[in-house]
Write a protein that holds these residues in place. Structure first.
Motif, PDB file in Angstrom:
ATOM      1  N   GLU A 168      44.621  33.012  41.623  1.00 45.47           N
ATOM      2  CA  GLU A 168      43.419  33.739  41.200  1.00 45.47           C
ATOM      3  C   GLU A 168      42.268  32.766  40.918  1.00 45.47           C
ATOM      4  OE1 GLU A 168      44.794  36.045  37.883  1.00 45.47           O
ATOM      5  OE2 GLU A 168      45.822  37.493  39.171  1.00 45.47           O
ATOM      6  N   ARG A 169      42.585  31.634  40.260  1.00 43.27           N
ATOM      7  CA  ARG A 169      41.546  30.626  39.999  1.00 43.27           C
ATOM      8  C   ARG A 169      41.035  30.027  41.303  1.00 43.27           C
ATOM      9  NH1 ARG A 169      45.053  29.236  35.756  1.00 43.27           N
ATOM     10  NH2 ARG A 169      45.857  27.463  36.927  1.00 43.27           N
ATOM     11  N   TRP A 192      38.705  32.515  42.843  1.00 41.47           N
ATOM     12  CA  TRP A 192      37.441  32.535  42.087  1.00 41.47           C
ATOM     13  C   TRP A 192      36.619  31.287  42.420  1.00 41.47           C
ATOM     14  CZ3 TRP A 192      35.348  29.316  38.339  1.00 41.47           C
ATOM     15  CH2 TRP A 192      34.222  29.819  37.671  1.00 41.47           C
ATOM     16  N   GLU A 244      32.943  31.058  44.006  1.00 41.66           N
ATOM     17  CA  GLU A 244      31.870  30.318  43.348  1.00 41.66           C
ATOM     18  C   GLU A 244      31.261  29.297  44.313  1.00 41.66           C
ATOM     19  OE1 GLU A 244      30.298  30.393  40.206  1.00 41.66           O
ATOM     20  OE2 GLU A 244      31.212  32.380  40.337  1.00 41.66           O
TER      21      GLU A 244
END
Length: 107
Positions: A85-86, A89, A93
């Motif tokens: 998930e990071r 993300w 970004e």
């Protein structure tokens, strides 16, 4: 005739004593055999009990360790999911920053 009768009586007594001795030896042998069989049965029962107890303990230990390993795998799966998930993300970004940089360069 008296000597013959005495010899015959003596022979019968010896025969009776021999027969009695043989019976006593057979009885003693049977008694010792029964005792040995009982001892063997008791030793086997003790062995079977110990084997069953050791088997149960080993199975319990194995189940405990399997439970611990399963918990660690579950925790690791949660950490992997969080890392994925990071990563998603971070990629988003990065794409946003790249888009903003392109917009700033065009301006």
């Amino acid at each position: 005739a008296a000597e013959l009768e005495e010899s015959s009586t003596l022979l019968l007594r010896v025969k009776d004593q021999t027969s009695g001795t043989q019976q006593a030896v057979e009885d003693l042998y049977k008694k010792k055999l029964n005792a040995a069989e009982q001892e063997l049965k008791q030793a086997n029962d003790t062995y079977q009990d110990r084997l069953a107890k050791a088997s149960h303990q080993a199975q319990s230990e194995l189940q405990r360790k399997l439970g611990e390993a399963s918990s660690r795998v579950s925790e690791a799966n949660v950490r992997v999911q969080q890392a994925e998930e990071r990563a998603i993300w971070t990629e988003q970004e990065l794409e946003n920053l790249q888009f903003q940089m392109k917009q700033q360069l065009r301006s």
